[in-house]
Design an enzyme around this catalytic site. Structure first.
Site, mmCIF file in Angstrom:
data_model
loop_
_atom_site.group_PDB
_atom_site.id
_atom_site.type_symbol
_atom_site.label_atom_id
_atom_site.label_comp_id
_atom_site.label_asym_id
_atom_site.label_seq_id
_atom_site.Cartn_x
_atom_site.Cartn_y
_atom_site.Cartn_z
ATOM 1 N N ASP A 33 5.534 -5.853 2.460
ATOM 2 C CA ASP A 33 6.432 -5.451 1.382
ATOM 3 C C ASP A 33 7.123 -6.687 0.824
ATOM 4 O O ASP A 33 7.589 -7.542 1.592
ATOM 5 C CB ASP A 33 7.466 -4.472 1.943
ATOM 6 C CG ASP A 33 8.254 -3.753 0.873
ATOM 7 O OD1 ASP A 33 8.635 -4.390 -0.127
ATOM 8 O OD2 ASP A 33 8.500 -2.551 1.033
ATOM 9 N N LYS A 36 13.426 -2.913 -14.225
ATOM 10 C CA LYS A 36 12.552 -3.981 -14.722
ATOM 11 C C LYS A 36 13.340 -4.959 -15.595
ATOM 12 O O LYS A 36 13.128 -6.177 -15.523
ATOM 13 C CB LYS A 36 11.384 -3.392 -15.505
ATOM 14 C CG LYS A 36 10.383 -2.611 -14.660
ATOM 15 C CD LYS A 36 9.659 -3.497 -13.639
ATOM 16 C CE LYS A 36 8.653 -4.421 -14.283
ATOM 17 N NZ LYS A 36 7.875 -5.187 -13.278
ATOM 18 N N LYS A 84 -0.628 8.913 -14.287
ATOM 19 C CA LYS A 84 -0.335 8.451 -15.640
ATOM 20 C C LYS A 84 -1.161 9.253 -16.653
ATOM 21 O O LYS A 84 -2.182 9.858 -16.315
ATOM 22 C CB LYS A 84 -0.628 6.949 -15.755
ATOM 23 C CG LYS A 84 0.178 6.077 -14.775
ATOM 24 C CD LYS A 84 1.674 6.223 -14.988
ATOM 25 C CE LYS A 84 2.486 5.388 -14.004
ATOM 26 N NZ LYS A 84 2.445 3.957 -14.265
ATOM 27 N N LEU A 107 0.823 -1.216 0.000
ATOM 28 C CA LEU A 107 0.000 0.000 0.000
ATOM 29 C C LEU A 107 0.857 1.266 0.000
ATOM 30 O O LEU A 107 0.718 2.137 0.851
ATOM 31 C CB LEU A 107 -0.987 0.010 1.177
ATOM 32 C CG LEU A 107 -2.041 -1.104 1.176
ATOM 33 C CD1 LEU A 107 -2.943 -0.979 2.396
ATOM 34 C CD2 LEU A 107 -2.871 -1.059 -0.108
ATOM 35 N N THR A 108 1.763 1.344 -0.970
ATOM 36 C CA THR A 108 2.483 2.592 -1.190
ATOM 37 C C THR A 108 1.499 3.599 -1.783
ATOM 38 O O THR A 108 0.302 3.320 -1.899
ATOM 39 C CB THR A 108 3.657 2.387 -2.160
ATOM 40 O OG1 THR A 108 3.140 1.939 -3.426
ATOM 41 C CG2 THR A 108 4.644 1.366 -1.620
ATOM 42 N N TYR A 132 13.708 3.303 -14.047
ATOM 43 C CA TYR A 132 12.567 2.374 -13.984
ATOM 44 C C TYR A 132 12.760 1.202 -14.935
ATOM 45 O O TYR A 132 12.724 0.034 -14.526
ATOM 46 C CB TYR A 132 11.262 3.097 -14.320
ATOM 47 C CG TYR A 132 10.150 2.145 -14.706
ATOM 48 C CD1 TYR A 132 9.688 1.181 -13.808
ATOM 49 C CD2 TYR A 132 9.578 2.187 -15.978
ATOM 50 C CE1 TYR A 132 8.688 0.283 -14.166
ATOM 51 C CE2 TYR A 132 8.581 1.298 -16.337
ATOM 52 C CZ TYR A 132 8.142 0.353 -15.436
ATOM 53 O OH TYR A 132 7.157 -0.540 -15.795
ATOM 54 N N THR A 174 7.501 -5.045 -18.733
ATOM 55 C CA THR A 174 7.080 -3.914 -19.551
ATOM 56 C C THR A 174 7.841 -3.866 -20.864
ATOM 57 O O THR A 174 8.988 -4.325 -20.941
ATOM 58 C CB THR A 174 7.318 -2.593 -18.786
ATOM 59 O OG1 THR A 174 7.097 -1.480 -19.666
ATOM 60 C CG2 THR A 174 8.742 -2.509 -18.263
ATOM 61 N N ASP A 175 7.213 -3.282 -21.885
ATOM 62 C CA ASP A 175 7.913 -3.118 -23.157
ATOM 63 C C ASP A 175 9.033 -2.090 -23.061
ATOM 64 O O ASP A 175 9.893 -2.013 -23.944
ATOM 65 C CB ASP A 175 6.941 -2.715 -24.268
ATOM 66 C CG ASP A 175 6.173 -1.428 -23.988
ATOM 67 O OD1 ASP A 175 6.361 -0.835 -22.910
ATOM 68 O OD2 ASP A 175 5.368 -1.026 -24.860
ATOM 69 N N GLU A 176 9.067 -1.325 -21.970
ATOM 70 C CA GLU A 176 10.102 -0.296 -21.829
ATOM 71 C C GLU A 176 11.498 -0.880 -21.672
ATOM 72 O O GLU A 176 12.492 -0.153 -21.816
ATOM 73 C CB GLU A 176 9.767 0.637 -20.662
ATOM 74 C CG GLU A 176 8.509 1.450 -20.907
ATOM 75 C CD GLU A 176 8.301 2.545 -19.882
ATOM 76 O OE1 GLU A 176 9.277 3.211 -19.501
ATOM 77 O OE2 GLU A 176 7.143 2.736 -19.461
ATOM 78 N N ASN A 235 1.584 -0.072 -22.942
ATOM 79 C CA ASN A 235 0.899 0.800 -21.980
ATOM 80 C C ASN A 235 -0.542 0.362 -21.750
ATOM 81 O O ASN A 235 -1.305 0.243 -22.705
ATOM 82 C CB ASN A 235 0.902 2.248 -22.484
ATOM 83 C CG ASN A 235 2.242 2.921 -22.325
ATOM 84 O OD1 ASN A 235 3.285 2.320 -22.580
ATOM 85 N ND2 ASN A 235 2.239 4.170 -21.911
#
Length: 339
Positions: free
Chosen positions: A59, A157, A192, A35-36, A153, A125-127, A182
């Site tokens: 966590d 990942k 976002k 719960l950040t 980021y 992610t595609d990033e 996305n």
């Protein structure tokens, strides 16, 4: 089957929980979330009373807590959505991204090894592939595209992905990885692009667009993504990476203008701000592998998905209005006030 879903109080994780409880009413779903700022327990209020659902606040970096949960639940599978995921925040404070996205992933896999979990699935992610040039619309990311990260980021990942594959090769841990484009849809945290523009437009506030808004993203409706993960979890080949893309490429500025049109707001609300450092130009995924092997295709056209998304935000104002007050508001001011 008992599945531990980490990061299940976040955007994609919560939608995955809703999908799984609806499709597999006999499955037990255990949500582990710290719960950040991006985790919202109110998102899960619709399933909190479900007898086959359990929420645990902890966590994924807390090794003692994670192992205790695995000892108690003895899960059949783990799906890891838990991650710090906002590029701007990673530029501002990279350390927390390395801690959660890399070391947290290692903690989960160590627990999977200890308790002989049947499948560990990493949501990526595609990033991790970097970006593609705007003038080459024929180019797409495939599962064999070299990793070429642009931000703390995406680097965190990519590191996690490599660690997952290393655990498979070294320890024989049964893993799969999905790399998605996305996502958009209900319960998307309003920092976002799409939910930010919807919320700001509804409040007649400025709509901050990086650079000239020419950056291109491949958009995937969140329900389609959840169905893809479901398929990979049940039928995907162990040790494999699957790209999950929507074939819905849009310029950021075109999305903002579309939101203005749908809400009846003037484009004069749009303001152009200093571009993000290292801003990727274009993302585009080739989902041929998951289609050929598992039969998955995106079902939601962007024109339909964006209307459903806007409708959801109109009907659930209380959810996002609570979020945009407090700590998030302070962060928003830091990021955009002087740009």
């Amino acid at each position: 089957m008992t599945i531990i879903v980490t990061g299940g109080a976040g955007f994609i994780g919560s939608n995955f929980i809703f999908h799984m409880l609806k499709k597999y009413p006999d499955y037990r779903i255990v949500c582990l979330d710290s719960l950040t700022y991006a985790g919202n327990l109110s998102t899960l209020k619709g399933v909190m009373e479900n007898k086959n659902f359990r929420f645990v606040k902890d966590d994924i970096c807390n090794r003692e807590g994670v192992f205790a949960l695995f000892e108690e639940e003895r899960p059949d599978a783990v799906v890891n959505f838990a991650a710090e995921s906002h590029v701007d925040r990673s530029i501002e404070e990279p350390q927390i991204f390395l801690q959660t996205n890399i070391l947290g992933t290692a903690t989960l896999m160590d627990a999977c090894r200890e308790y002989k979990v049947g499948r560990y699935h990493q949501v990526s992610t595609d990033e991790v592939y970097g970006d593609l040039p705007l003038d080459r619309p024929d180019l797409f990311f495939t599962e064999t595209t070299p990793l070429h990260t642009s931000s703390p980021y995406s680097s965190s990942k990519a590191s996690a992905d490599l660690l997952v594959l290393a655990y498979h090769r070294t320890y024989g841990l049964p893993v799969t990885i999905s790399r998605c484009s996305n996502n958009y849809g209900p319960y998307h945290f309003p920092e976002k692009l799409i939910p930010l523009m919807i919320a700001n437009a509804l409040n007649d506030k400025s709509l901050p667009v990086y650079g000239k808004g020419e950056n291109v993203r491949d958009w995937l409706y969140v329900e389609d993504h959840c169905k893809a993960i479901d398929l990979i979890l049940h039928k995907g080949r162990v040790g494999e990476v699957y790209n999950v893309g929507g074939h819905n490429e849009m310029k950021n500025i075109d999305i903002v203008k579309l939101i203005c049109k749908e809400l009846g707001k003037p484009e004069s609300l749009i303001t152009y701000v200093v571009d993000r450092k290292g801003h990727d130009l274009r993302y585009a995924i080739d989902p041929t592998k998951i289609h050929n092997e598992l039969g998955w295709l995106p079902e939601t056209k962007f024109a339909d998905g964006i209307k459903k998304t806007i409708k959801w935000y109109l009907e659930n104002r209380e959810w996002w209005q609570e979020i945009i007050s407090g700590e998030y508001k302070n962060y928003y001011e830091r990021m955009y006030k002087n740009r």
